[in-house]
Design an enzyme around this catalytic site. Structure first.
Site, PDB file in Angstrom:
ATOM      1  N   SER A 165       0.700  -1.391  -0.310  1.00 21.51           N
ATOM      2  CA  SER A 165      -0.264  -0.162   0.044  1.00 21.51           C
ATOM      3  C   SER A 165       0.487   0.774   0.109  1.00 21.51           C
ATOM      4  CB  SER A 165      -0.492   0.275   1.156  1.00 21.51           C
ATOM      5  OG  SER A 165      -1.404   0.973   1.494  1.00 21.51           O
TER       6      SER A 165
ATOM      7  N   TYR B 210      -0.862  -0.317  10.817  1.00 23.95           N
ATOM      8  CA  TYR B 210      -0.933  -1.045   9.053  1.00 23.95           C
ATOM      9  C   TYR B 210      -0.094  -0.176   7.832  1.00 23.95           C
ATOM     10  CZ  TYR B 210      -3.239  -1.554   4.380  1.00 23.95           C
ATOM     11  OH  TYR B 210      -3.345  -1.693   3.064  1.00 23.95           O
TER      12      TYR B 210
HETATM   13  N1  LIG Z   1      -9.000  -1.384  -0.364  1.00 20.61           N
HETATM   14  C1  LIG Z   1      -7.973  -0.525  -0.385  1.00 20.61           C
HETATM   15  O1  LIG Z   1      -7.820   0.684  -0.088  1.00 20.61           O
HETATM   16  C2  LIG Z   1      -6.736  -1.444  -0.503  1.00 20.61           C
HETATM   17  C3  LIG Z   1      -5.717  -0.308  -0.067  1.00 20.61           C
HETATM   18  C4  LIG Z   1      -4.082  -0.493  -0.370  1.00 20.61           C
HETATM   19  C5  LIG Z   1      -3.924  -1.739  -0.031  1.00 20.61           C
HETATM   20  N2  LIG Z   1      -4.920  -2.844   0.185  1.00 20.61           N
HETATM   21  C6  LIG Z   1      -4.343  -4.728  -0.186  1.00 20.61           C
HETATM   22  O2  LIG Z   1      -5.426  -4.660  -1.155  1.00 20.61           O
HETATM   23  C7  LIG Z   1      -4.899  -6.445  -0.487  1.00 20.61           C
HETATM   24  C8  LIG Z   1      -6.371  -7.117  -0.295  1.00 20.61           C
HETATM   25  O3  LIG Z   1      -7.504  -6.160  -0.065  1.00 20.61           O
HETATM   26  P1  LIG Z   1      -8.831  -5.923  -0.740  1.00 20.61           P
HETATM   27  O4  LIG Z   1      -8.820  -4.680  -0.535  1.00 20.61           O
HETATM   28  O5  LIG Z   1      -9.323  -6.854  -1.801  1.00 20.61           O
HETATM   29  O6  LIG Z   1      -9.747  -5.798   0.496  1.00 20.61           O
HETATM   30  P2  LIG Z   1     -11.024  -7.394   0.894  1.00 20.61           P
HETATM   31  O7  LIG Z   1     -11.697  -7.236  -0.036  1.00 20.61           O
HETATM   32  O8  LIG Z   1     -11.303  -7.044   2.325  1.00 20.61           O
HETATM   33  O9  LIG Z   1     -10.092  -8.853   1.074  1.00 20.61           O
HETATM   34  C9  LIG Z   1      -9.264  -8.888   1.819  1.00 20.61           C
HETATM   35  C10 LIG Z   1      -9.005 -10.695   1.421  1.00 20.61           C
HETATM   36  O10 LIG Z   1      -8.072 -10.774   2.268  1.00 20.61           O
HETATM   37  C11 LIG Z   1      -8.687 -12.688   3.639  1.00 20.61           C
HETATM   38  N3  LIG Z   1      -8.515 -12.605   4.694  1.00 20.61           N
HETATM   39  C12 LIG Z   1      -8.107 -11.765   5.466  1.00 20.61           C
HETATM   40  N4  LIG Z   1      -7.718 -12.259   6.836  1.00 20.61           N
HETATM   41  C13 LIG Z   1      -7.494 -12.883   6.326  1.00 20.61           C
HETATM   42  C14 LIG Z   1      -6.362 -14.481   7.347  1.00 20.61           C
HETATM   43  N5  LIG Z   1      -6.486 -13.839   8.308  1.00 20.61           N
HETATM   44  N6  LIG Z   1      -6.030 -15.349   6.470  1.00 20.61           N
HETATM   45  C15 LIG Z   1      -6.785 -15.287   4.869  1.00 20.61           C
HETATM   46  N7  LIG Z   1      -7.466 -14.276   4.255  1.00 20.61           N
HETATM   47  C16 LIG Z   1      -6.999 -13.167   5.001  1.00 20.61           C
HETATM   48  C17 LIG Z   1      -9.749 -12.136   3.110  1.00 20.61           C
HETATM   49  O11 LIG Z   1     -10.834 -13.385   3.909  1.00 20.61           O
HETATM   50  P3  LIG Z   1     -11.716 -13.609   3.771  1.00 20.61           P
HETATM   51  O12 LIG Z   1     -13.149 -12.306   2.943  1.00 20.61           O
HETATM   52  O13 LIG Z   1     -11.835 -14.560   3.770  1.00 20.61           O
HETATM   53  O14 LIG Z   1     -12.099 -12.944   5.024  1.00 20.61           O
HETATM   54  C18 LIG Z   1     -10.172 -11.329   1.453  1.00 20.61           C
HETATM   55  O15 LIG Z   1      -9.854 -12.436   0.976  1.00 20.61           O
HETATM   56  C19 LIG Z   1      -4.859  -5.958   1.403  1.00 20.61           C
HETATM   57  O16 LIG Z   1      -3.111  -6.506   1.236  1.00 20.61           O
HETATM   58  C20 LIG Z   1      -5.314  -4.919   1.380  1.00 20.61           C
HETATM   59  O17 LIG Z   1      -4.176  -4.686   2.443  1.00 20.61           O
HETATM   60  C21 LIG Z   1      -6.500  -2.830   0.060  1.00 20.61           C
END
Ligand SMILES: NC(=O)c1ccc[n+]([C@@H]2O[C@H](COP(=O)([O-])OP(=O)(O)OC[C@H]3O[C@@H](n4cnc5c(N)ncnc54)[C@H](OP(=O)(O)O)[C@@H]3O)[C@@H](O)[C@H]2O)c1
Length: 250
Positions: free
Chosen positions: A147, A160
């Site tokens: 991020s 974070y």
């Molecule tokens: N959205 C943003 O604004 C943003 C910005 C920068 C970086 N990111 C990064 O992008 C990545 C994906 O995020 P996203 O936006 O796609 O959010 P998301 O839709 O909430 O997806 C998060 C994923 O992580 C999984 N997860 C959470 N805890 C876990 C665990 N203990 N073991 C295995 N899987 C786990 C969730 O699985 P379940 O659904 O089964 O819980 C889900 O598949 C993250 O690393 C986040 O930090 C996001």
């Protein structure tokens, strides 16, 4: 097809989430066989996703990145089902809980430990578990989702931001350690419109769009395209983090 991933096996850890699912779809469209992982919360969604991907042999398997034993069980299961070689590992699992940066007491030890267990140790543990299979492919790739919070220090909590900075530095270290058989990259989104941060809605997105040079909030697809590019176009890149933020961090 140019840059086809035909015959390649890709594992998307956190593949049931917004960015993970978009990535799984692009990898499958490029020809890869894709495994997505899920936690107990999202088994149904992950199975439907795997069923809906183009191509064949895709599957959804359980894994909790904070539980190394579950990653080792996943590795053993993948080996039995798919053989010894893994070509692409995408680390897309993560969680957050917003904590105002000035409220130091609210960022307690338990939350810090959980933040690092899921958002840093979990990515490293997945890489550690699958490194032999990535090496066995002779042409492996790891892409972790970082991020811009890791470089700006602006994000949902100080822990974070620190965990994401840790992803960027781990990417450099591992790129040296795993070369030449495995390339190691990260992508750093700005704000992406997924369910990642509780409480973000249309008002929040409008505010972000207005303060982002490219004039819109990021989409999961934007990040997935960058991850796909790591697997297809960017063959001479390793050890770096690719920013995909619409200019937000400028
Ligand atoms: N959205 C943003 O604004 C943003 C910005 C920068 C970086 N990111 C990064 O992008 C990545 C994906 O995020 P996203 O936006 O796609 O959010 P998301 O839709 O909430 O997806 C998060 C994923 O992580 C999984 N997860 C959470 N805890 C876990 C665990 N203990 N073991 C295995 N899987 C786990 C969730 O699985 P379940 O659904 O089964 O819980 C889900 O598949 C993250 O690393 C986040 O930090 C996001």
């Amino acid at each position: 097809m140019a840059h086809s991933l035909e015959g390649r096996l890709a594992l998307v850890v956190g593949g049931s989430g917004g960015i993970g699912a978009a990535t799984a779809r692009l990898l499958a469209e490029a020809g890869a066989r894709v495994i997505v992982t899920h936690t107990a919360r999202s088994a149904g969604a992950a199975a439907s996703l795997a069923d809906s991907l183009p191509g064949s042999g895709h599957m959804a398997l359980p894994a909790d990145v904070a539980d190394t034993a579950s990653l080792l069980a996943l590795r053993d299961d993948v080996r039995v089902r798919c053989g010894d070689a893994l070509h692409v590992l995408v680390n897309a699992a993560g969680f957050t809980k917003p904590v105002p940066h000035a409220d130091l007491d609210a960022l307690d030890d338990a939350l810090i430990d959980r933040m690092f267990a899921v958002n840093w140790r979990g990515q490293f543990a997945a890489i550690r578990a699958f490194a032999p299979m990535l090496k066995a492919s002779g042409d492996g790739l790891i892409v972790s989702v970082s991020s811009i919070a890791g470089r700006t220090g602006v994000g949902s909590s100080i822990a974070y931001c620190a965990a994401k900075a840790g992803i960027d530095v781990m990417t450099k270290s591992l790129a040296r350690a795993l070369a030449p058989e495995v390339r190691v990259l990260a992508v750093a989104p700005g704000v992406v419109d997924t369910g990642f941060v509780p409480g973000r809605g249309a008002d929040f997105n409008a505010k972000i769009a207005a303060s982002t040079p490219l004039g819109r909030v990021g989409r999961a697809q934007d990040v997935a395209e960058a991850i796909l590019a790591c697997a297809t176009s960017l063959q001479y890149s390793t050890g770096t983090t690719i920013v995909v933020d619409g200019g937000r961090s400028l």
